[in-house]
Design a protein around this motif. Structure first.
Motif, mmCIF file in Angstrom:
data_model
loop_
_atom_site.group_PDB
_atom_site.id
_atom_site.type_symbol
_atom_site.label_atom_id
_atom_site.label_comp_id
_atom_site.label_asym_id
_atom_site.label_seq_id
_atom_site.Cartn_x
_atom_site.Cartn_y
_atom_site.Cartn_z
ATOM 1 N N HIS A 1 44.736 44.647 42.466
ATOM 2 C CA HIS A 1 43.656 44.569 43.470
ATOM 3 C C HIS A 1 42.300 44.935 42.862
ATOM 4 C CE1 HIS A 1 43.098 48.934 44.596
ATOM 5 N NE2 HIS A 1 44.209 48.992 43.907
ATOM 6 N N TYR A 2 42.306 45.762 41.815
ATOM 7 C CA TYR A 2 41.014 46.048 41.150
ATOM 8 C C TYR A 2 40.495 44.794 40.444
ATOM 9 C CZ TYR A 2 42.024 51.026 41.814
ATOM 10 O OH TYR A 2 42.286 52.249 42.355
ATOM 11 N N PHE A 3 41.414 44.114 39.763
ATOM 12 C CA PHE A 3 41.032 42.868 39.078
ATOM 13 C C PHE A 3 40.548 41.833 40.101
ATOM 14 C CE2 PHE A 3 42.399 38.696 37.255
ATOM 15 C CZ PHE A 3 41.460 38.639 36.248
ATOM 16 N N SER A 4 41.265 41.743 41.216
ATOM 17 C CA SER A 4 40.885 40.761 42.254
ATOM 18 C C SER A 4 39.488 41.054 42.785
ATOM 19 C CB SER A 4 41.865 40.808 43.426
ATOM 20 O OG SER A 4 43.147 40.467 43.010
ATOM 21 N N ARG A 5 39.226 42.322 43.030
ATOM 22 C CA ARG A 5 37.909 42.671 43.586
ATOM 23 C C ARG A 5 36.797 42.418 42.564
ATOM 24 N NH1 ARG A 5 39.513 48.398 45.737
ATOM 25 N NH2 ARG A 5 37.308 48.677 46.183
ATOM 26 N N GLU A 6 37.108 42.656 41.307
ATOM 27 C CA GLU A 6 36.145 42.329 40.253
ATOM 28 C C GLU A 6 35.869 40.822 40.255
ATOM 29 O OE1 GLU A 6 37.952 43.681 36.646
ATOM 30 O OE2 GLU A 6 36.229 44.866 36.077
ATOM 31 N N MET A 7 36.935 40.036 40.335
ATOM 32 C CA MET A 7 36.795 38.577 40.324
ATOM 33 C C MET A 7 35.931 38.102 41.494
ATOM 34 S SD MET A 7 38.411 37.151 37.759
ATOM 35 C CE MET A 7 39.101 35.544 38.071
#
Ligand code: SF4
Length: 240
Positions: free
Chosen positions: A150-156
């Motif tokens: 979810h951290y990667f998704s939010r960064e994306m």
């Protein structure tokens, strides 16, 4: 030796801007007990040549230009690289190889990435990892990858201008596919990872694969400078 304030609860690269609240959250994360134990153990025990360093030993956010067209995605910070210096692809052999290639292709202002204060700047690049902490033996479990996704998704979501993604290694490649699978119906097996293989995704973005620039790949000849620079040249044309 350190290049950040070890008492600060915030990441030294994130002072303001759209990503600051996400990154304040990331650096406090302790969701994966096995990984938290490992990253702290590495930071305490250190490697002999870095005994005078205070290791960061916490999660590491991405860095670069949040308006960039090109996103580089690795697996995770290195134990004595990012986990020490607080910046991904900084202070380890993979960084030495990768940043030298980026510099030679005009995508970085210098050939080295040693510490937060080294003056490194990218040209139209943001760089991050699918896992924000170093996992034991560089092998995260499926649960740990899921915890961190979810951290990667939010960064994306925040990287609005990305047109091209270069995934460094299969785990980074698959992490990108899993992110896009939330919006598009496709089969993971239709996107085989390979060096210099690329796919145009349903949203028009292009996902490229590259072998990871790790010493294991470079020392065995699986990856070399010509291969990486040739790939970067194609990616530059893809962005233009
Ligand atoms: S790997 Fe990700 S989810 Fe796990 S502790 Fe680190 S930041 Fe948190």
């Amino acid at each position: 030796m350190t290049n950040f304030n070890p008492r600060s609860k915030d990441h030294p690269l994130i002072k303001s801007g759209s990503m600051s609240s996400l990154y304040k959250e990331v650096v406090k994360c302790e969701s994966c007990p096995r990984i938290v134990d490992f990253r702290k153990k590495v930071a305490l025990e250190k490697r002999k040549q870095f005994m005078d360093w205070t290791y960061w030993g916490r999660p590491i956010p991405g860095y670069g230009d949040p308006k960039a067209s090109l996103l580089l995605v690795g697996l995770a910070p290195a134990a004595h690289g990012g986990n020490r210096t607080a910046r991904v692809f900084t202070g380890d052999k993979s960084a030495d190889f990768l940043i030298k290639c980026l510099f030679k292709e005009g995508l970085a202002n210098q050939p080295n990435s040693d510490s937060l204060n080294d003056g490194l700047k990218f040209n139209n690049i943001f760089m991050t990892t699918v896992l924000k902490c170093v996992p034991p033996k560089d092998k995260p479990t499926a649960e740990e990858l899921s915890n961190c996704s979810h951290y990667f998704s939010r960064e994306m979501e925040m990287l609005k201008n990305v047109k091209v993604i270069l995934a460094l290694g299969k785990i980074g490649f698959d992490g990108c596919l899993r992110y896009f699978k939330k919006d598009f119906d496709f089969k993971m097996k239709d996107f085989l990872f390979g060096h210099d293989k690329h796919y145009v995704l349903p949203n028009g973005k292009t996902l490229w694969g590259s072998y990871h620039p790790s010493p294991r790949n470079v020392n065995t000849g699986r990856m070399n400078e010509d291969m990486m620079r040739s790939l970067l040249k194609k990616i530059k044309r893809n962005i233009d």
